[in-house]
Every structure is written in structure tokens, then in C-alpha cells.
Motif scaffolding. Structure first.
Motif, mmCIF file in Angstrom:
data_model
loop_
_atom_site.group_PDB
_atom_site.id
_atom_site.type_symbol
_atom_site.label_atom_id
_atom_site.label_comp_id
_atom_site.label_asym_id
_atom_site.label_seq_id
_atom_site.Cartn_x
_atom_site.Cartn_y
_atom_site.Cartn_z
ATOM 1 N N LEU A 103 14.090 26.836 26.706
ATOM 2 C CA LEU A 103 13.268 25.833 27.397
ATOM 3 C C LEU A 103 13.561 24.438 26.856
ATOM 4 O O LEU A 103 13.759 23.483 27.623
ATOM 5 C CB LEU A 103 11.784 26.156 27.225
ATOM 6 C CG LEU A 103 10.822 25.156 27.852
ATOM 7 C CD1 LEU A 103 10.953 25.128 29.368
ATOM 8 C CD2 LEU A 103 9.372 25.490 27.459
ATOM 9 N N ALA A 107 15.608 21.103 28.803
ATOM 10 C CA ALA A 107 15.080 19.741 28.938
ATOM 11 C C ALA A 107 16.163 18.680 28.804
ATOM 12 O O ALA A 107 15.998 17.553 29.272
ATOM 13 C CB ALA A 107 13.982 19.500 27.906
ATOM 14 N N THR A 114 13.955 27.455 35.949
ATOM 15 C CA THR A 114 12.767 28.262 35.725
ATOM 16 C C THR A 114 13.073 29.277 34.633
ATOM 17 O O THR A 114 14.202 29.772 34.518
ATOM 18 C CB THR A 114 12.320 29.005 36.997
ATOM 19 O OG1 THR A 114 13.374 29.847 37.458
ATOM 20 C CG2 THR A 114 11.924 28.026 38.091
ATOM 21 N N LEU A 130 5.204 23.007 25.754
ATOM 22 C CA LEU A 130 5.286 22.265 27.014
ATOM 23 C C LEU A 130 4.691 20.875 26.863
ATOM 24 O O LEU A 130 5.262 19.877 27.323
ATOM 25 C CB LEU A 130 4.566 23.019 28.128
ATOM 26 C CG LEU A 130 5.032 24.441 28.465
ATOM 27 C CD1 LEU A 130 4.252 24.983 29.661
ATOM 28 C CD2 LEU A 130 6.516 24.479 28.743
ATOM 29 N N ASN A 134 6.799 17.338 27.218
ATOM 30 C CA ASN A 134 6.430 16.328 28.222
ATOM 31 C C ASN A 134 6.161 14.974 27.578
ATOM 32 O O ASN A 134 6.502 13.933 28.141
ATOM 33 C CB ASN A 134 5.214 16.803 29.014
ATOM 34 C CG ASN A 134 5.555 17.923 29.988
ATOM 35 O OD1 ASN A 134 6.704 18.055 30.404
ATOM 36 N ND2 ASN A 134 4.579 18.732 30.350
ATOM 37 N N CYS A 140 7.879 19.562 32.541
ATOM 38 C CA CYS A 140 7.827 21.013 32.689
ATOM 39 C C CYS A 140 6.372 21.427 32.814
ATOM 40 O O CYS A 140 5.478 20.786 32.255
ATOM 41 C CB CYS A 140 8.494 21.718 31.510
ATOM 42 S SG CYS A 140 7.973 21.165 29.866
ATOM 43 N N ARG A 152 8.396 26.056 35.004
ATOM 44 C CA ARG A 152 9.309 25.295 35.855
ATOM 45 C C ARG A 152 9.661 23.992 35.155
ATOM 46 O O ARG A 152 8.782 23.273 34.666
ATOM 47 C CB ARG A 152 8.648 25.007 37.203
ATOM 48 C CG ARG A 152 9.486 24.197 38.180
ATOM 49 C CD ARG A 152 10.655 24.976 38.707
ATOM 50 N NE ARG A 152 11.351 24.262 39.789
ATOM 51 C CZ ARG A 152 12.504 24.661 40.301
ATOM 52 N NH1 ARG A 152 13.084 25.766 39.875
ATOM 53 N NH2 ARG A 152 13.082 23.980 41.272
ATOM 54 N N MET A 153 10.938 23.693 35.087
ATOM 55 C CA MET A 153 11.429 22.483 34.433
ATOM 56 C C MET A 153 12.182 21.627 35.440
ATOM 57 O O MET A 153 13.097 22.105 36.113
ATOM 58 C CB MET A 153 12.360 22.871 33.282
ATOM 59 C CG MET A 153 13.154 21.716 32.692
ATOM 60 S SD MET A 153 12.215 20.716 31.533
ATOM 61 C CE MET A 153 12.094 21.835 30.140
#
Length: 271
Positions: A103, A107, A114, A130, A134, A140, A152-153
């Protein structure tokens, strides 16, 4: 049902034992090698469910890997930054390190990704990671009912900057962020908002980052700063045997007054 007969030792155990590679080191090495410039050869790789889904995720993100399982080697063709693929659907089954590390890596990309896993993995914590991603400029969001997977990214790289991060649930959040931080646009400074769990895993992360060419400025285990502009360089990297598994054999030697040698581990081991 299979039955295994165990015969108690009748004297000191004398043995040389070969122990599979460390899962923690394997997964960190895979991510660092993907981020690096050039081709890295990783030896002593642990082939497990976690590394299987990690490798699958890297390939779906556009990273070329050559897998030689009999020789316990993986050659990773690093891309000197974020994932090349503009779209990817990743599945991690129950691999927590794969979910968190991939994940953070996604980014750095430019596209839509996903990440999902099985029912148990969907219950495992992701929300703190997350939130911090952000804050650092990612976008995300959780599609799940527990604030976790599926995620979801919508990626357009990491801006960087200062952010808080909860550390009490797992140290994997911090490890994930530290490893990708050199490729943010600006320095990344992370301040722990809760005490950090499992600090030795952070020592492993920062040591391995240094081995691939990037350094972290640490203020104890409360604050971490990663200067932007650092770049990992490909290298040949030997993964240590798993010290947790080795401990059973060491204990057997101690309990019987014997001697067991496990190659690849020493007082200076990362673990």
C-alpha cells in the motif's frame, strides 16, 4: 490423521541445522530491491504465503522478478522509484506485511490501485496507515466495514512533510512509511502519537535501508526523519535465517547440554 513419533533425546544433541530465511527480512528486501536502481539478487529468500503474495503484488505493479525457488533466490529488477503500472488489483490473502508495504509503495505510483485480502485480513488494522499516508499527500480510502481492506488508492506520488502515526497496533505501519519515504517530494518526518510496538523490527528496517543506501534520522523511537532525494542502489543481499525458528534448536542444545550450529546467524545479526 498423521502420527509423528517423538523419541526423547538420550544425551547431548550435536547437530548442524539449516533454518529457512527470515520472513521479516525477506519482505523488506523485496520492497527495497523494487525501489532501487538496478537488479538486486536476494539470496536465502523465505518462500511462504507472505512472500508469494508479496511477489505477486510486485509483479502486478509492474516489477519484473526472476524466481529461483530451489536456490532460494529472487532477482528483482528495480525501477528506481514507484510502481510502473498505472492500474493494478492486488490480493494479499492474510499477509499483513504485504498489505501494508505494498500500500505504501503504491502511493508512489501514478494510477489507480486496489488492495484486498481474505475475510480475516479485512479485519486487521489499516486505518492509521491510511490516515498518515493521506497526510503525506496520498489519496487512499477504505472500502471495508472495519476501516481496513479493501483499500482504493488514487496515486500521484507522495508530497512528504510532517505527520503523526499511531504505533501501538503494529510497527509495520512505520516500517512501510520509512522505506518509501526517500522517494517523497519533500523530507518525511513521522512522530509517534502512541508508543511504538516491537521496536526491534524498526531497527531491522532502518539497518536494511542503510544497506541499500538511504538513512533515517531517529530521535529515540518517538520521531523519525527521512531526507528526500536519497535513492536505493541495487545490490546482492543475503537474507538471514529466521532467528525465531532457530531458537528451538538452540533450546534443544541448551536443554541437553549439547551443541547446535545454525549457519548465517551471529551476534551481529539484524535479528
Amino acid at each position: 490423521m498423521n502420527t509423528v513419533a517423538i523419541t526423547p533425546a538420550r544425551g547431548p544433541i550435536e547437530a548442524v541445522v539449516r533454518v529457512p530465511g527470515s520472513k521479516s527480512i525477506t519482505n523488506r528486501a523485496l520492497l527495497l530491491a523494487a525501489l532501487a536502481e538496478g537488479i538486486s539478487t536476494l539470496s536465502g529468500v523465505l518462500f511462504s504465503d507472505d512472500s508469494h503474495w508479496f511477489l505477486d503484488g510486485l509483479q502486478r505493479l509492474g516489477i519484473a522478478v526472476e524466481i529461483d525457488q530451489p536456490r532460494e533466490q529472487v532477482r528483482v529488477h528495480g525501477v528506481a522509484g514507484g510502481p510502473p503500472a498505472a492500474e493494478a488489483e492486488l490480493w494479499v490473502e492474510l499477509a499483513g506485511t504485504a498489505a501494508r508495504f505494498l500500500l505504501a509503495y503504491a502511493a508512489l505510483g501514478q494510477g489507480h490501485y486496489t488492495i484486498d485480502g481474505n475475510a480475516r485480513m479485512r479485519q486487521r488494522p489499516m486505518a492509521d496507515l491510511l490516515e498518515t499516508l493521506n497526510t503525506l499527500g496520498a489519496y487512499c480510502h477504505s472500502l471495508g466495514t472495519h476501516g481496513g481492506l479493501p483499500v482504493r488508492m488514487e496515486a500521484s506520488g507522495l508530497r512528504g512533510g510532517a505527520a503523526g502515526l499511531a504505533g501501538d497496533k503494529t510497527s509495520q505501519f512505520l516500517s512501510a512509511l520509512l522505506m518509501v519515504a526517500p522517494y517523497a517530494d519533500h523530507d518525511v518526518e513521522l512522530t509517534m502519537t502512541t508508543p511504538l510496538a516491537a521496536t526491534p523490527y524498526i531497527d531491522i528496517t532502518t539497518s536494511m535501508m542503510a544497506a541499500f543506501g538511504a538513512h533515517v534520522i531517529c530521535d529515540g523511537y518517538e520521531r523519525f526523519r527521512v531526507p528526500a532525494g536519497q535513492r536505493y542502489q541495487a545490490r546482492d543481499y543475503q537474507i538471514e535465517p529466521d532467528a525465531s525458528n532457530a531458537s528451538y534448536f538452540f533450546a534443544a542444545a541448551a536443554a541437553t547440554g549439547g551443541r547446535v550450529r545454525v549457519g548465517g546467524l551471529a551476534r551481529a545479526a539484524l535479528q
